[in-house]
Design an enzyme around this catalytic site. Structure first.
Site, short mmCIF file in Angstrom:
data_model
loop_
_atom_site.label_atom_id
_atom_site.label_comp_id
_atom_site.label_asym_id
_atom_site.label_seq_id
_atom_site.Cartn_x
_atom_site.Cartn_y
_atom_site.Cartn_z
N ASP A 32 0.84 -1.20 0.00
CA ASP A 32 0.00 0.00 0.00
C ASP A 32 0.87 1.25 0.00
OD1 ASP A 32 -1.98 -1.81 0.17
OD2 ASP A 32 -2.80 -1.13 2.10
N ALA A 33 1.97 1.17 0.74
CA ALA A 33 2.86 2.35 0.85
C ALA A 33 3.47 2.69 -0.50
CB ALA A 33 3.94 2.08 1.89
N TYR A 35 2.22 1.98 -3.38
CA TYR A 35 1.13 2.51 -4.20
C TYR A 35 0.89 3.99 -3.86
CZ TYR A 35 -3.48 2.94 -6.30
OH TYR A 35 -4.56 3.34 -7.05
N ASP A 36 0.86 4.27 -2.56
CA ASP A 36 0.65 5.66 -2.13
C ASP A 36 1.73 6.59 -2.67
OD1 ASP A 36 -1.57 4.85 -0.82
OD2 ASP A 36 -0.68 4.87 1.19
N SER A 81 -34.88 -8.07 -16.95
CA SER A 81 -34.85 -8.65 -15.62
C SER A 81 -34.82 -10.18 -15.78
CB SER A 81 -36.09 -8.12 -14.90
OG SER A 81 -36.34 -8.86 -13.79
N LEU A 82 -35.06 -10.95 -14.74
CA LEU A 82 -34.96 -12.40 -14.85
C LEU A 82 -36.16 -13.07 -14.21
CD1 LEU A 82 -31.27 -13.10 -13.72
CD2 LEU A 82 -32.20 -13.46 -16.00
N GLU A 115 -23.62 -18.41 -13.59
CA GLU A 115 -22.83 -17.35 -12.94
C GLU A 115 -23.44 -17.02 -11.58
OE1 GLU A 115 -23.30 -13.95 -15.47
OE2 GLU A 115 -22.62 -15.07 -17.23
N LYS A 117 -25.23 -14.88 -8.92
CA LYS A 117 -26.14 -13.75 -9.03
C LYS A 117 -25.85 -12.82 -7.87
CE LYS A 117 -31.04 -12.67 -9.50
NZ LYS A 117 -30.98 -11.58 -8.55
N ASP A 119 -25.96 -9.75 -5.40
CA ASP A 119 -27.05 -8.93 -4.90
C ASP A 119 -26.55 -7.50 -4.70
OD1 ASP A 119 -29.63 -8.68 -4.25
OD2 ASP A 119 -29.50 -9.59 -2.26
N ARG A 138 -30.42 0.96 -13.62
CA ARG A 138 -31.33 0.26 -14.53
C ARG A 138 -32.65 1.03 -14.71
NH1 ARG A 138 -35.48 -3.52 -13.88
NH2 ARG A 138 -35.75 -4.74 -15.77
N TYR A 253 -21.06 -8.42 -16.31
CA TYR A 253 -21.42 -9.73 -16.84
C TYR A 253 -22.12 -9.73 -18.19
CZ TYR A 253 -25.72 -8.27 -14.53
OH TYR A 253 -26.79 -7.54 -14.11
N LYS A 321 -27.69 -19.26 -18.00
CA LYS A 321 -27.91 -18.59 -19.29
C LYS A 321 -27.59 -19.56 -20.43
CE LYS A 321 -26.44 -14.21 -17.29
NZ LYS A 321 -25.46 -13.13 -17.21
N CYS A 442 -25.24 3.12 33.12
CA CYS A 442 -24.87 4.03 34.21
C CYS A 442 -26.09 4.58 34.94
CB CYS A 442 -24.02 5.17 33.67
SG CYS A 442 -24.96 6.33 32.66
N CYS A 457 -27.70 8.26 25.87
CA CYS A 457 -27.35 8.51 27.27
C CYS A 457 -26.51 9.77 27.25
CB CYS A 457 -26.54 7.33 27.81
SG CYS A 457 -25.67 7.73 29.32
N CYS A 462 -20.29 8.02 31.13
CA CYS A 462 -20.87 6.67 31.16
C CYS A 462 -19.79 5.66 30.71
CB CYS A 462 -22.07 6.62 30.22
SG CYS A 462 -22.74 4.97 30.01
#
Ligand code: IVH
Length: 701
Positions: A32-33, A35-36, A81-82, A115, A117, A119, A138, A253, A321, A442, A457, A462
């Site tokens: 990551d470093a 990349y940064d 749609s499906l 494939e 599906k 969500d 959509r 897809y 499909k 509390c 609260c 607390c």
């Protein structure tokens, strides 16, 4: 400027490549470093050479100002749609219908692609000459909403295709000094389509959803019922800067439209998936090709019990499909559902059980969260005994009573949720529930503020709040103190070692060593981690403080504007609202926090402990920057040698602040020719009036 252009090109390609490895292939090859470092170099170079900016630069994912509303987009073809199948018999029935519509020879060689599906939210992405130009939801299948700015922030979405997937494979670019030559190849020899419209699903991984929701809950902001609502809600933000801070991923897809010279058009769904992958699109792993329908059905049954449960994201089924596009066209569709595809859906992971009691726990900002105590029940293979009830309104609106039989679901496959009471099963013994008016931890007063869903609260001492506050403070997105988590937070609060957040920096190693399980090494590591956390950027510290509404994104925005927490602490409502994205409610919440004496004490003690309050000072610019620190200017009239915007910048780069109207807090009115009413007001309030020459003198120190 050939060198700069080349370097810019090289950096953009390298960043694109590494982002693709990370977000699309899930297989990063540099840290990551590293990349940064590439990212910072690109940002700096583009800032130096704005004339060399390109719309597909990875930096251009950063969104601009919010939209007023979404524009409408007519899709180039109906977005279908499906139909669903809930049991193997329904899959067989679907196939029988197909076979009747196909000639003999086609029946014999029929192939199917299966494939996952996903969500999420269906999105339609338009590319012209390889550039991402438009993205839409959509909608009703004919017309969707234009969410291009939001989609540009999705890092898995290629802004330009083909994405260089193979380049650098041998020589990962990890910083300066990489030869630009090695970056100039294109991806896998795929020609760029003149026009390409693809369909995919934007989604949020379950773990990211849970992390984000927990953070939102803790800062008193809205939470989402499941990853799908979260992804949809995040992409439908009018302010794309909000989307930019949300963890949204993408799988693609389907090809909706494809034009261009030299393109070998895929003839099957299987080829289409490969084609999309080659262009650099994220394509979900786990697709399978079948010629044997019985094997396909077995796969569908088994997958629900195995792979599906291991997925890091939600999939509510599989899509089956017909592979061949010519056959797909022949089969066509009825009422927006293609005959050539069907969704095999798994029954929702729902169960019915008795609600034994409703209890309340206390969140970090003191929110009282009601939860259900359930008679243990199996949901999706796990025994569930507790489930969230969100807040008071949820319980009341659904009329959930203690003793009810309730439907329970595992949302996000993990956090169980009470869906509804089964009213028809009531005996009359059920008890209507009331939110307690006292904090269960509390005993302090709980209140429900106007416009909020949660009771809170209000006792800031607390212990429940303090434990969670400490846990949040040391967490990865905040001060990132390794080896310090909820268990340590609970222990140190219970022992009285920590009475407020600043105490974290005053823990005495000698006292920790007395504790069971705290050996030399552990204490040394913890002490070191705490010391290291002192130099986190101030935006992290601001996040860590847990001010209501101030999560990581808002904290970054604020600290891009104010140089230090000390300056922020002094900011007026007006100054806070001048920060893009900060509205009146948030500004008030920030002001309120800094106005509280206990909070001021915490800040002072953090500072005394050596916790960094301002951005790291660098070189000369800083000496200059401080010359106007603590001073607030108002500008009026025409200045002799700079525009008002330039004057504003000049003051800011020297550490001063600029506001729009004169008040008793104004240090100087900077006045040029034809100053107008501000001069009058300044004179009335006794605010000193200076000219440009005097400003330069002040800035020179
Ligand atoms: S195919 C005509 N494939 O499921 C093609 N849809 O219930 C219809 N979805 O609106 C879509 N993953 O948002 C297809 N691999 C996949 C999918 C998928 C998720 C969604 C899509 C669609 C909904 C249909």
């Amino acid at each position: 400027m050939p060198d700069v252009t080349e370097r810019l090109d090289a950096l953009r390609q390298a960043i694109q490549y590494h982002a693709h490895r990370y977000y699309v292939l899930d297989d990063p090859v540099i840290s990551d470093a590293a990349y940064d470092a590439l990212w910072r170099e690109l940002v700096a170079l583009e800032a130096e050479h704005p004339e060399l900016a390109t719309p597909d630069s990875p930096t251009q994912r950063v969104p601009g100002a919010p939209a007023e509303r979404f524009a409408k987009v007519r899709h180039p073809a109906a977005i279908l749609s499906l139909s669903n199948a809930f049991a193997p018999a329904e899959l067989h029935a679907w196939r029988e219908r197909l076979l009747k519509l196909l000639p003999q020879e086609a029946q014999a060689s029929l192939l199917y692609v299966v494939e996952p599906k996903i969500d999420g939210l269906s999105v339609i992405l338009h590319y012209e000459k390889g550039q991402f130009v438009l993205g839409a939801t959509r909608g009703d299948g004919e017309v969707g909403e234009e969410i291009t700015a939001n989609l540009r922030t999705v890092k898995a979405l290629p802004l330009a295709i083909p994405t260089p997937t193979t380049l650098l494979a041998q020589a990962p670019c990890s910083g300066r000094g990489t030869s630009p030559d090695s970056l100039s190849a294109a991806g896998e020899g795929q020609a760029v389509p003149g026009r390409l419209v693809v369909r995919g699903e934007a989604y949020t991984p379950i773990a990211d959803f849970q992390r984000f929701n927990a953070e939102q809950a803790q800062t008193g902001e809205r939470t989402y019922a499941n990853p799908r609502n979260f992804a949809a809600g995040s992409l439908r933000q009018l302010d794309a800067r909000i989307t930019a801070g949300r963890p949204i991923r993408l799988w693609v897809y389907q090809i909706i439209a494809l034009e261009g010279e030299g393109i070998v058009e895929p003839a099957t769904q299987w080829q289409a998936l490969g084609f999309l992958r080659q262009l650099g699109f994220p394509v979900a792993p786990g697709a399978a090709l079948f010629d044997d329908f019985e094997a396909l059905v077995q796969h569908c049954i088994a997958w629900g019990e195995t792979e599906r449960r291991a997925l890091p994201y939600e999939a509510d089924g599989l899509v089956v499909k017909v592979n061949d596009f010519a056959l797909q066209r022949r089969l066509g569709y009825v009422s927006r559902e293609p005959r050539w595809a069907v969704a095999y859906k798994y029954a929702a992971e729902e169960a019915v059980t008795r609600l034994l009691d409703i209890k309340v726990n206390v969140g970090r900002t003191g929110t009282l969260n009601p939860y259900a105590v359930l008679e243990p029940v199996q949901v999706g293979g796990v025994t569930v005994t507790n489930a969230t009830l969100h807040n008071e309104d949820y319980v009341r609106d659904l009329d959930i009573r203690v003793g009810d039989m309730v439907a329970v679901k595992r949302a996000g496959e993990v956090i169980p949720q009470v869906l509804r009471p089964l009213v028809e099963l009531r005996t009359g013994e059920e008890q209507v529930w009331q939110m307690p008016e006292r904090c269960p931890v509390c005993g302090g007063q709980a209140v429900r503020m106007a416009g909020e869903a949660a009771w809170r609260c209000v006792n800031s001492a607390c212990p429940a709040q303090l434990v969670r506050g400490v846990e949040h403070f040391v967490s990865r997105g905040a001060m990132d103190t390794a080896g310090f988590g909820i268990r340590q937070a609970e222990l140190f609060v219970e022992l009285g070692f920590i009475k407020d957040l600043a105490d974290i920096y005053y823990l005495e190693p000698s006292r920790l060593l007395e504790l069971e399980g705290f050996g030399d090494k552990k204490v040394a590591n913890l002490t070191e981690a705490i010391a290291a956390s002192k130099s986190r950027p101030p935006a992290r510290l601001l996040t860590a403080l847990g001010i209501q509404g101030v999560g990581a994104v808002v904290a970054e925005d604020l600290m891009a504007y104010f140089d230090s927490l000390d300056v922020l602490a002094q900011a007026t409502l007006e100054e806070l609202q001048a920060v893009p994205g900060i509205g009146p409610v948030l500004a008030q919440s920030i002001m309120d926090w800094f106005a509280q004496a206990p909070n001021q004490r915490v800040l002072a003690r953090l500072k005394a402990a050596g916790v960094a309050m301002s951005r790291p000072a660098t070189s000369l610019a800083v000496a200059e920057a401080q010359s106007l620190a603590g001073l607030t200017f108002v500008i009026t009239g025409a200045l002799p040698s700079m525009s008002r915007d330039e004057a504003r910048e000049y003051i800011k780069t020297h550490g001063g602040k600029v506001t729009d109207s004169v008040s008793k807090n104004t240090s100087y009115l900077l006045a040029g020719d034809s100053p107008g009413s501000k001069l009058e007001k300044a004179t009335r309030l006794g605010v000193p009036v200076i000219d440009e020459a005097k400003l330069r003198e002040l800035a020179a120190g």
